[in-house]
Motif scaffolding. Structure first.
Motif, mmCIF file in Angstrom:
data_model
loop_
_atom_site.group_PDB
_atom_site.id
_atom_site.type_symbol
_atom_site.label_atom_id
_atom_site.label_comp_id
_atom_site.label_asym_id
_atom_site.label_seq_id
_atom_site.Cartn_x
_atom_site.Cartn_y
_atom_site.Cartn_z
ATOM 1 N N ILE A 426 28.453 30.297 25.932
ATOM 2 C CA ILE A 426 29.635 31.098 25.485
ATOM 3 C C ILE A 426 29.120 32.018 24.299
ATOM 4 O O ILE A 426 29.629 33.168 24.073
ATOM 5 N N ARG A 427 28.497 31.382 23.505
ATOM 6 C CA ARG A 427 28.004 31.866 22.037
ATOM 7 C C ARG A 427 27.101 33.079 22.413
ATOM 8 O O ARG A 427 27.050 34.232 21.867
ATOM 9 N N ASN A 428 26.079 32.861 23.233
ATOM 10 C CA ASN A 428 24.970 33.700 23.530
ATOM 11 C C ASN A 428 25.094 34.780 24.623
ATOM 12 O O ASN A 428 24.642 35.952 24.765
ATOM 13 N N GLU A 429 26.005 34.462 25.708
ATOM 14 C CA GLU A 429 26.030 35.255 26.856
ATOM 15 C C GLU A 429 27.292 36.072 27.256
ATOM 16 O O GLU A 429 27.744 36.795 28.278
ATOM 17 N N LEU A 430 28.410 35.552 26.446
ATOM 18 C CA LEU A 430 29.685 36.066 26.427
ATOM 19 C C LEU A 430 30.317 36.688 25.210
ATOM 20 O O LEU A 430 31.038 35.846 24.359
ATOM 21 N N PRO A 431 29.865 37.890 24.695
ATOM 22 C CA PRO A 431 30.151 38.415 23.473
ATOM 23 C C PRO A 431 31.566 38.781 23.496
ATOM 24 O O PRO A 431 32.172 38.801 22.100
ATOM 25 N N GLU A 432 32.333 38.886 24.543
ATOM 26 C CA GLU A 432 34.062 38.850 24.258
ATOM 27 C C GLU A 432 34.737 37.671 23.588
ATOM 28 O O GLU A 432 35.653 37.818 23.204
ATOM 29 N N LEU A 433 34.032 36.497 23.775
ATOM 30 C CA LEU A 433 34.582 35.019 23.558
ATOM 31 C C LEU A 433 33.923 34.629 22.070
ATOM 32 O O LEU A 433 32.631 35.251 21.741
#
Length: 549
Positions: A426-433
């Motif tokens: 979530i931290r590294n691959e999903l910048p919207e979250l």
């Protein structure tokens, strides 16, 4: 002279005037003083902004009450609740020609084969339910494996009629309960402490709060008890406040660290405070409060510090040995006076079992209830329940013996590694979250960086459509997953589905939602000032439906 005498006769004595006026003045002075003190304490505890919010909230609550009592509003609410009742019943209560209902005792008893077959049929007659064995459920089911199931069932069978209310009749159950408490005390580094088993985390918390209330009344003479808790603390503390008439001060957590600010806790503590609370870990986002600093405060002010480890249970004590960093949180911290730990979570014991631990037996005694004047004899019970299922105690003891330290250590390592994999993605691959705070164990909560453009609750509903049963959060809107042994090995599937749900949510028109449970219920709570009251009504409808046969 006669006129003077007559006039004097109608004038009350000076002492009477002084006593009446003095009493009035004293009453007014007392009234003003007490309210001034309470106002000063409240402002000091909550600050100007917090006080303004409280005043605004109180005014809005009165306005909402008036609005909700208007005939036009009552009609609309009833119409909405009736539709909600129909929808909820359609999801929870099976219907159709193939559904059999058992609303009264059968004329003749049924055989074992029929009972088991009917249970199996009932278990499969509700369509569309989440299959928990697939590992797509957040928390809820803390499954220790099929071998563990057999161990617990064997323990149940052996002690199915036992009742620890009668320890002389069932001495083995008494022994097992004492040993479960002892094992937990050693896990939390205080072998000389005291504790009891309870029916779950809520009862463990209720018992601790009750103990502090009675201790403070007996030792400190406090008759108007208060407690200070983080806004992220479990709702069971609010439940305890409602049950035991204790004022609860909620301290907002830091939006970045998700820890309760120690300075704010200090401001909220006053001469009526009986206890403060810290979580290791909390339910909403899996973060951990600064227990060391809370311990210093509690010790300095001579009040209780309860550490809620119900969710952390058999994960937190093994974190360090499993190679994960963790700050001090247990009885090694000075000032910690009680801890709650759910054996039925990551201890994999049967549902309905928990342990509440105290630094000393002298504090534990305030949890007890004793009636020495009952005509039926002396009645004494350690917790809320009188009779208790000894089979649950036996099942818990058996589960802990089956797992052992090595089993729990391996379990901790696998579960936390799974949670870390999800967190890192979530931290590294999903910048919207973004991930809420710094989760230390098995729970990961995430929100949307731009909620107005991309609703995290809509993403949660899209995850539900993909078979995931996750938890929706408020303040801020977020979704969390509590990883269990069933989640181990499914992190990549979760990440893939989350990416797909995120992409689908982004493709929807701005402001559009998935129309699922998270958006409907939790969105309603934020939509207007009336929203929270409607959610309460909706929750009541839900609870009523649970008992619709």
């Amino acid at each position: 002279m006669d006129k003077v005498a007559a006039l004097k006769a109608h004038i009350p004595p000076v002492r009477t005037l002084i006593s009446v006026d003095g009493a009035k003045n004293a009453f007014i002075a007392y009234f003003v003083f007490t309210h001034l003190v309470r106002t000063t304490v409240f402002v000091s505890s909550h600050g100007i902004v917090g006080t303004a919010r409280a005043v605004y909230g109180g005014v809005m609550d009165r306005v909402v009450r008036i609005i909700m009592s208007l005939p036009s509003t009552v009609k609309k609410v009833e119409e909405g609740m009736q539709q909600a009742r129909i929808d909820i019943e359609a999801r929870l209560v099976p219907s159709g020609p193939g559904v059999e209902r058992h609303l009264e005792l059968p004329a003749q008893g049924k055989c074992t084969e029929w009972i088991l077959a009917e249970m199996d049929r009932m278990d499969h007659e509700t369509a569309g339910k989440t299959e928990w064995k697939d590992g797509h459920v957040s928390g809820a089911v803390y499954h220790g494996g099929e071998d563990m199931e057999r161990v617990i069932v064997a323990a149940f069978e052996k002690f199915v009629v036992s009742n620890p209310l009668h320890p002389d009749v069932f001495p083995a159950v008494r022994k097992m309960e004492a040993e479960v408490v002892s094992m937990c005390l050693r896990m939390y580094n205080h072998p000389d402490g005291a504790g009891t088993m309870t029916s779950g985390g809520t009862e463990s918390i209720l018992m601790a709060v009750k103990a502090y209330r009675d201790w403070a009344r007996d030792v400190k003479g406090i008759t108007e008890p208060e407690m200070v808790i983080p806004a992220s603390a479990h709702a069971a503390f609010d439940k305890a406040g409602a049950y035991f008439k204790i004022k609860v001060h909620h301290i907002p957590v830091d939006p970045v660290t998700r820890q309760v600010p120690i300075k704010a806790v200090k401001r909220a503590v006053n001469w009526n405070t009986i206890m403060v609370v810290g979580s290791a870990i909390n339910f909403p986002d899996g973060c951990m409060d600064d227990i060391v600093e809370l311990g210093k405060l509690a010790k300095r002010r001579n009040i209780g510090l309860h550490v809620d480890c119900c969710l952390g249970s058999f994960i937190m004590p093994f974190l360090e040995r499993a190679g994960f960093p963790v700050a001090p949180f247990d009885f090694r911290v000075e000032g910690v006076t009680s801890i709650s730990c759910d054996t039925h979570k990551y201890g994999f014991a049967p549902k309905g079992s928990s342990v509440v631990m105290y630094r000393s037996a002298d504090l534990r005694k305030y949890q007890y209830y004793v009636n020495s004047e009952w005509p039926g004899g002396v009645y004494a019970s350690p917790s809320i329940s009188g009779s208790r299922p000894g089979s649950l105690i036996a099942g818990t003891w058996a589960a802990m013996q089956y797992m052992g330290q090595e089993g729990y250590l391996n379990s901790c390592r696998e579960i936390v590694a799974t949670a870390k994999t999800i967190e890192n993605a979530i931290r590294n691959e999903l910048p919207e979250l973004f991930v809420l705070g710094k989760p230390v164990a098995s729970v990961v909560a995430f929100g949307s960086k731009d909620e107005s453009a991309l609703s995290v609750l809509a993403i949660g509903d899209l995850m539900s459509a993909r078979g995931w049963h996750l938890n929706a959060l408020m303040n801020p809107p977020a979704v969390h997953i509590a990883c269990t042994r069933l989640t181990v090995g499914r992190a990549e599937r979760f990440i893939t589905d989350l990416k797909d749900s995120l992409r689908e949510a982004k493709e929807r028109p701005s402001g559009a939602s998935a129309g699922g449970n998270m958006v409907t219920v939790y969105g309603l709570g934020h939509s207007t000032a009336v929203g929270p009251r409607l959610v309460q009504k909706l929750a009541t409808v839900f609870l009523d439906t649970l008992y619709k046969a």
